[in-house]
Write a protein that holds these residues in place. Structure first.
Motif, PDB file in Angstrom:
ATOM      1  N   UNK A  93       0.710  -1.223   0.002  1.00  0.00           N
ATOM      2  CA  UNK A  93      -0.247  -0.128   0.147  1.00  0.00           C
ATOM      3  C   UNK A  93       0.866   1.182   0.108  1.00  0.00           C
ATOM      4  N   UNK A  94       2.249   1.233   0.530  1.00  0.00           N
ATOM      5  CA  UNK A  94       2.698   2.454   0.603  1.00  0.00           C
ATOM      6  C   UNK A  94       4.355   2.220   0.557  1.00  0.00           C
ATOM      7  N   UNK A  95       4.857   1.799  -0.683  1.00  0.00           N
ATOM      8  CA  UNK A  95       6.129   1.742  -0.990  1.00  0.00           C
ATOM      9  C   UNK A  95       6.913   3.112  -1.066  1.00  0.00           C
ATOM     10  N   UNK A  96       8.006   3.122  -0.572  1.00  0.00           N
ATOM     11  CA  UNK A  96       8.798   4.525  -0.741  1.00  0.00           C
ATOM     12  C   UNK A  96      10.338   4.147  -0.277  1.00  0.00           C
ATOM     13  N   UNK A  97      10.975   5.244  -1.243  1.00  0.00           N
ATOM     14  CA  UNK A  97      12.474   4.953  -1.003  1.00  0.00           C
ATOM     15  C   UNK A  97      12.949   5.903  -0.050  1.00  0.00           C
ATOM     16  N   UNK A  98      14.096   5.427   0.801  1.00  0.00           N
ATOM     17  CA  UNK A  98      14.792   6.376   1.536  1.00  0.00           C
ATOM     18  C   UNK A  98      15.279   7.684   0.749  1.00  0.00           C
ATOM     19  N   UNK A  99      15.347   8.696   1.516  1.00  0.00           N
ATOM     20  CA  UNK A  99      16.033   9.913   0.844  1.00  0.00           C
ATOM     21  C   UNK A  99      17.391   9.676   0.278  1.00  0.00           C
ATOM     22  N   UNK A 100      17.692  10.179  -0.842  1.00  0.00           N
ATOM     23  CA  UNK A 100      18.704   9.692  -1.885  1.00  0.00           C
ATOM     24  C   UNK A 100      19.228   8.536  -2.281  1.00  0.00           C
ATOM     25  N   UNK A 101      18.087   7.512  -2.035  1.00  0.00           N
ATOM     26  CA  UNK A 101      18.617   6.366  -2.698  1.00  0.00           C
ATOM     27  C   UNK A 101      18.656   6.270  -4.155  1.00  0.00           C
ATOM     28  N   UNK A 102      17.462   6.670  -4.645  1.00  0.00           N
ATOM     29  CA  UNK A 102      17.362   6.804  -6.262  1.00  0.00           C
ATOM     30  C   UNK A 102      18.387   7.370  -6.736  1.00  0.00           C
ATOM     31  N   UNK A 103      19.104   8.597  -6.496  1.00  0.00           N
ATOM     32  CA  UNK A 103      20.078   9.328  -6.909  1.00  0.00           C
ATOM     33  C   UNK A 103      21.494   8.490  -6.886  1.00  0.00           C
ATOM     34  N   UNK A 104      21.581   7.999  -5.631  1.00  0.00           N
ATOM     35  CA  UNK A 104      23.020   7.381  -5.212  1.00  0.00           C
ATOM     36  C   UNK A 104      22.887   6.059  -6.027  1.00  0.00           C
ATOM     37  N   UNK A 105      21.907   5.314  -6.281  1.00  0.00           N
ATOM     38  CA  UNK A 105      22.023   4.124  -6.903  1.00  0.00           C
ATOM     39  C   UNK A 105      22.235   4.322  -8.603  1.00  0.00           C
ATOM     40  N   UNK A 106      21.403   5.169  -9.010  1.00  0.00           N
ATOM     41  CA  UNK A 106      21.648   5.686 -10.579  1.00  0.00           C
ATOM     42  C   UNK A 106      22.891   6.208 -10.671  1.00  0.00           C
ATOM     43  N   UNK A 107      23.455   6.917  -9.776  1.00  0.00           N
ATOM     44  CA  UNK A 107      24.988   7.331 -10.067  1.00  0.00           C
ATOM     45  C   UNK A 107      26.016   6.240 -10.048  1.00  0.00           C
ATOM     46  N   UNK A 108      25.786   5.076  -8.880  1.00  0.00           N
ATOM     47  CA  UNK A 108      26.893   4.097  -8.918  1.00  0.00           C
ATOM     48  C   UNK A 108      26.698   2.882  -9.884  1.00  0.00           C
ATOM     49  N   UNK A 109      25.388   2.611 -10.398  1.00  0.00           N
ATOM     50  CA  UNK A 109      24.958   1.773 -11.350  1.00  0.00           C
ATOM     51  C   UNK A 109      25.836   1.989 -12.673  1.00  0.00           C
ATOM     52  N   UNK A 110      26.071   3.018 -13.278  1.00  0.00           N
ATOM     53  CA  UNK A 110      26.914   2.987 -14.166  1.00  0.00           C
ATOM     54  C   UNK A 110      28.388   3.143 -14.083  1.00  0.00           C
ATOM     55  N   UNK A 111      28.773   2.849 -12.685  1.00  0.00           N
ATOM     56  CA  UNK A 111      30.252   2.890 -12.623  1.00  0.00           C
ATOM     57  C   UNK A 111      30.614   1.488 -12.173  1.00  0.00           C
ATOM     58  N   UNK A 112      29.797   0.620 -11.275  1.00  0.00           N
ATOM     59  CA  UNK A 112      30.162  -0.394 -10.593  1.00  0.00           C
ATOM     60  C   UNK A 112      28.985  -1.399 -10.645  1.00  0.00           C
ATOM     61  N   UNK A 113      29.244  -2.538 -10.554  1.00  0.00           N
ATOM     62  CA  UNK A 113      28.351  -3.585 -10.407  1.00  0.00           C
ATOM     63  C   UNK A 113      27.597  -3.573  -8.979  1.00  0.00           C
ATOM     64  N   UNK A 114      26.117  -3.616  -8.822  1.00  0.00           N
ATOM     65  CA  UNK A 114      25.525  -3.427  -7.651  1.00  0.00           C
ATOM     66  C   UNK A 114      24.582  -4.731  -7.472  1.00  0.00           C
TER      67      UNK A 114
END
Length: 236
Positions: A93-114
């Motif tokens: 009913x209420x999915x939500x990301x932690x503050x900064x999670x989306x930006x950090x994951x997107x930044x790292x995913x083009x640089x490193x395996x996650x």
């Protein structure tokens, strides 16, 4: 062994492995409410301080702890089932990301395996990340599925397997965690550890190399931008 913030943020890992609940997804509050609802379903009250003891536990371990905490071990199976049912309803009913999670994951995913190493059921992790638009950024999801022999955190299994699947030695991978249970698991697997969120009381948090208040901490975002790009290994 701990390091200074300067040491950790000057280091470039070869993979980053995230916890899910409370680290990427704002779902720890759902686990707390699910525990409260499960207790109420059995006309029980959680003992003082129970939430701190339960944070980061696999839901089956949590159900057993709930039963022991009220001196009714015979209710372990029922409390565990109720806990999971209530959590699944809440997180759907209420999915939500932690503050900064989306930006950090997107930044790292083009640089490193996650990868994600979680104590949650796979359906919860996969579904939460999918709804948040993050699933495509992770090459591997590692959870202690029934029958695969992997033990949940604080055992090191999920982190050790995640590092192997990413094609790196554990000491070349960074774990990102919000709980002492997860920090202990990552340490036991040989990873370096970044703690995020409110710093836990006591000396347990010192097992992390660094503890920051959130994933959008300026120094962490700057570090993510500076990480060396490493072509991920093909999946086996």
């Amino acid at each position: 062994m701990t390091t200074t913030a300067h040491d950790l943020l000057d280091w470039s890992p070869e993979a980053v492995i995230f916890d899910c609940d409370g680290t990427l997804m704002d779902s720890e509050r759902h686990w707390q409410e699910a525990r409260n609802r499960a207790f109420r379903e059995y006309a029980l009250q959680p003992p003082p301080g129970f939430a701190d003891k339960a944070t980061g536990l696999h839901y089956e371990d949590c159900g057993r702890l709930m039963a022991r905490s009220v001196h009714k071990p015979e209710l372990a199976e029922g409390l565990t089932a109720a806990l999971l049912d209530h959590f699944l309803a809440l997180v759907t009913d209420d999915p939500a990301t932690m503050p900064g999670a989306v930006q950090l994951v997107r930044l790292l995913s083009v640089r490193l395996p996650l990868a994600v190493a979680s104590n949650c059921p796979r359906v919860v992790v996969e579904g939460s990340l999918e709804r948040a638009g993050l699933r495509e950024h992770f090459q591997h999801i590692v959870v202690p599925d029934t029958g695969d022999g992997m033990r949940p955190k604080p055992h090191p299994d999920v982190y050790a397997v995640a590092a192997r699947l990413c094609g790196v030695r554990p000491d070349r991978a960074l774990a990102v965690e919000d709980s002492l249970t997860g920090v202990k698991a990552a340490r036991r697997a040989g990873l370096r550890v970044l703690g995020v969120g409110p710093r836990p009381q006591g000396d347990g948090a010192a097992r992390a190399d660094l503890w920051l208040p959130a994933l959008h901490a300026p120094e962490l975002v700057t570090w993510a931008h500076s990480c060396a790009i490493r072509r991920p290994l093909p999946e086996s």
